[in-house]
Write an enzyme that holds these catalytic residues in place. Structure first.
Site, PDB file in Angstrom:
ATOM      1  N   GLY A  51      72.999 -72.314  12.046  1.00 54.75           N
ATOM      2  CA  GLY A  51      72.803 -70.665  12.155  1.00 54.75           C
ATOM      3  C   GLY A  51      71.236 -70.687  13.510  1.00 54.75           C
ATOM      4  CG  HIS A  52      67.399 -70.983  12.270  1.00 54.50           C
ATOM      5  ND1 HIS A  52      67.791 -71.783  11.194  1.00 54.50           N
ATOM      6  CD2 HIS A  52      66.944 -69.852  12.121  1.00 54.50           C
ATOM      7  CE1 HIS A  52      67.080 -71.296  10.240  1.00 54.50           C
ATOM      8  NE2 HIS A  52      66.696 -69.881  10.961  1.00 54.50           N
ATOM      9  CD  GLN A  76      58.603 -61.994   8.485  1.00 54.29           C
ATOM     10  OE1 GLN A  76      57.960 -62.241   9.187  1.00 54.29           O
ATOM     11  NE2 GLN A  76      60.088 -61.671   8.264  1.00 54.29           N
ATOM     12  CB  SER A 203      65.414 -71.417   5.384  1.00 57.93           C
ATOM     13  OG  SER A 203      65.472 -71.352   7.324  1.00 57.93           O
ATOM     14  NE  ARG A 204      64.273 -65.944   1.163  1.00 57.86           N
ATOM     15  CZ  ARG A 204      63.644 -65.082   1.823  1.00 57.86           C
ATOM     16  NH1 ARG A 204      64.666 -64.677   3.026  1.00 57.86           N
ATOM     17  NH2 ARG A 204      61.868 -64.804   1.784  1.00 57.86           N
TER      18      ARG A 204
HETATM   19  P1  AMP Z   1      64.284 -66.721  10.218  1.00 57.07           P
HETATM   20  O1  AMP Z   1      64.333 -68.388  10.486  1.00 57.07           O
HETATM   21  O2  AMP Z   1      65.281 -67.172   8.533  1.00 57.07           O
HETATM   22  O3  AMP Z   1      63.695 -65.815  10.259  1.00 57.07           O
HETATM   23  O4  AMP Z   1      66.092 -66.266  11.184  1.00 57.07           O
HETATM   24  C1  AMP Z   1      65.659 -66.585  12.542  1.00 57.07           C
HETATM   25  C2  AMP Z   1      66.586 -66.017  13.488  1.00 57.07           C
HETATM   26  O5  AMP Z   1      67.993 -66.752  13.050  1.00 57.07           O
HETATM   27  C3  AMP Z   1      67.086 -64.731  13.288  1.00 57.07           C
HETATM   28  O6  AMP Z   1      67.386 -63.993  14.208  1.00 57.07           O
HETATM   29  C4  AMP Z   1      68.201 -64.286  11.962  1.00 57.07           C
HETATM   30  O7  AMP Z   1      68.757 -63.621  11.970  1.00 57.07           O
HETATM   31  C5  AMP Z   1      68.872 -65.837  13.041  1.00 57.07           C
HETATM   32  N1  AMP Z   1      69.929 -66.139  11.542  1.00 57.07           N
HETATM   33  C6  AMP Z   1      69.954 -66.936  10.441  1.00 57.07           C
HETATM   34  N2  AMP Z   1      70.385 -67.574   9.838  1.00 57.07           N
HETATM   35  C7  AMP Z   1      71.813 -67.383  10.494  1.00 57.07           C
HETATM   36  C8  AMP Z   1      73.023 -67.220  10.229  1.00 57.07           C
HETATM   37  N3  AMP Z   1      73.768 -67.864   8.894  1.00 57.07           N
HETATM   38  N4  AMP Z   1      73.575 -67.401  11.727  1.00 57.07           N
HETATM   39  C9  AMP Z   1      73.333 -66.886  12.291  1.00 57.07           C
HETATM   40  N5  AMP Z   1      71.550 -66.607  12.094  1.00 57.07           N
HETATM   41  C10 AMP Z   1      71.118 -66.567  11.748  1.00 57.07           C
END
Ligand code: AMP
Length: 297
Positions: A51-52, A76, A203-204
């Site tokens: 996703g990232h 946060q 990530s979870r």
């Molecule tokens: P995080 O590391 O969870 O803060 O996410 C960082 C960025 O990656 C944020 O803009 C999230 O919305 C995006 N993100 C997280 N999971 C996904 C996913 N499965 N598909 C697309 N973007 C994602």
């Protein structure tokens, strides 16, 4: 010695700059900006997955230079054990970022983002956008999120900010923040990347047991079914059914709301909004998962 170093990845013959200090990052980006490069920025909390990486790829398609940040932002997290348990996998993250040819990784310490004596508070009001859904269950979360995103934007000064639809409410609040701050930064929403069985990547997810992991596809299946029910049922009926459906596997859904995608307020009929989104959060064992689906656009 300068406080940054290059990581050479021989597999990809590609060099990624890694900066830990704001000053060094800014010095590098100022030069690149002066050369006319368009900068794309992808803020993350690490423990990276596809996703990232999809955000990085999209940034690379649209921009000359892509900066990714990895920072687990303490302000946060309303639950300290969630902050402590948040996965940290910097070595793997660096390899993944190098594999998609990320230009720059910013990996600061907490004191670098929030130095003593610097007021980084953001006194913005997000009104009803921040009190519904996640706001109801994670008080203060969006204030902390907006604070860090704005602080990082002030450091990186990108042209484009790329964020995932996965965190739909977060993205809506960031859009509102950019408007309130009269920022020229263009926010780009990237689609949700899912596992083959539909579970939204997160990530979870790595904290789920095998049994929980297999059962958690119920969230995606419920969203899909909700979309199909749209023609025959009211939003309230669908939400009620969806809560029961997710709970039927022993999960603990916190909300399943069908909202106007701009105001994030619940709608009574599907005709009431142009953009309709179903958003949900549920506890699967000790792990809290969120997901959403655009029902009408
Ligand atoms: P995080 O590391 O969870 O803060 O996410 C960082 C960025 O990656 C944020 O803009 C999230 O919305 C995006 N993100 C997280 N999971 C996904 C996913 N499965 N598909 C697309 N973007 C994602």
């Amino acid at each position: 010695m300068r406080d940054f170093y290059q990581k050479h990845c021989f597999n990809y013959k590609f060099t990624m700059f890694l900066f830990k200090k704001v000053e060094d990052l800014q010095q590098y980006l100022n030069t690149k900006r002066a050369e006319g490069n368009v900068i794309g920025f992808v803020p993350t909390m690490g423990a990276l997955h596809e996703g990232h990486l999809s955000l990085i790829r999209q940034s690379k398609d649209q921009c000359d230079l892509t900066v990714c940040s990895i920072f687990v932002n303490p302000t946060q997290f309303n639950d300290t054990s969630d902050l402590e348990k948040y996965p940290r996998t910097i070595g793997v993250d660096i390899d993944l970022l190098t594999s998609v040819q990320t230009d720059v990784l910013f990996w600061p310490a907490v004191e670098e983002v929030y130095p003593a004596g610097l007021d980084t508070s953001l006194n913005l009001e997000f009104g009803d956008l921040a009190t519904v859904m996640e706001g109801r269950f994670r008080p203060g979360h969006f204030d902390g999120m907006a604070q860090v995103v704005w602080r990082l934007l002030c450091i990186v000064e990108p042209n484009h900010l790329l964020m995932g639809q996965k965190d739909f409410q977060q993205l809506t609040i960031v859009r509102n923040m950019l408007q309130q701050m009269q920022s020229n930064i263009e926010l780009i929403m990237c689609p949700i990347v899912r596992e083959e069985d539909g579970l939204a990547m997160s990530s979870r997810n790595r904290r789920l047991s095998t049994e929980e992991r297999n059962a958690s596809t119920i969230i995606y299946r419920t969203l899909l079914e909700a979309k199909e029910m749209l023609a025959t049922e009211t939003p309230q009926k669908i939400s009620q059914w969806a809560m029961e459906n997710i709970a039927s596997l022993g999960f603990r859904p916190e909300y399943f709301e069908i909202v106007d995608g701009y105001t994030l307020q619940r709608i009574d009929t599907f005709e009431a909004a142009d953009l309709v989104v179903a958003c949900t959060a549920a506890w699967v064992g000790e792990v809290r998962l969120i997901d959403n689906m655009i029902l009408k656009q």
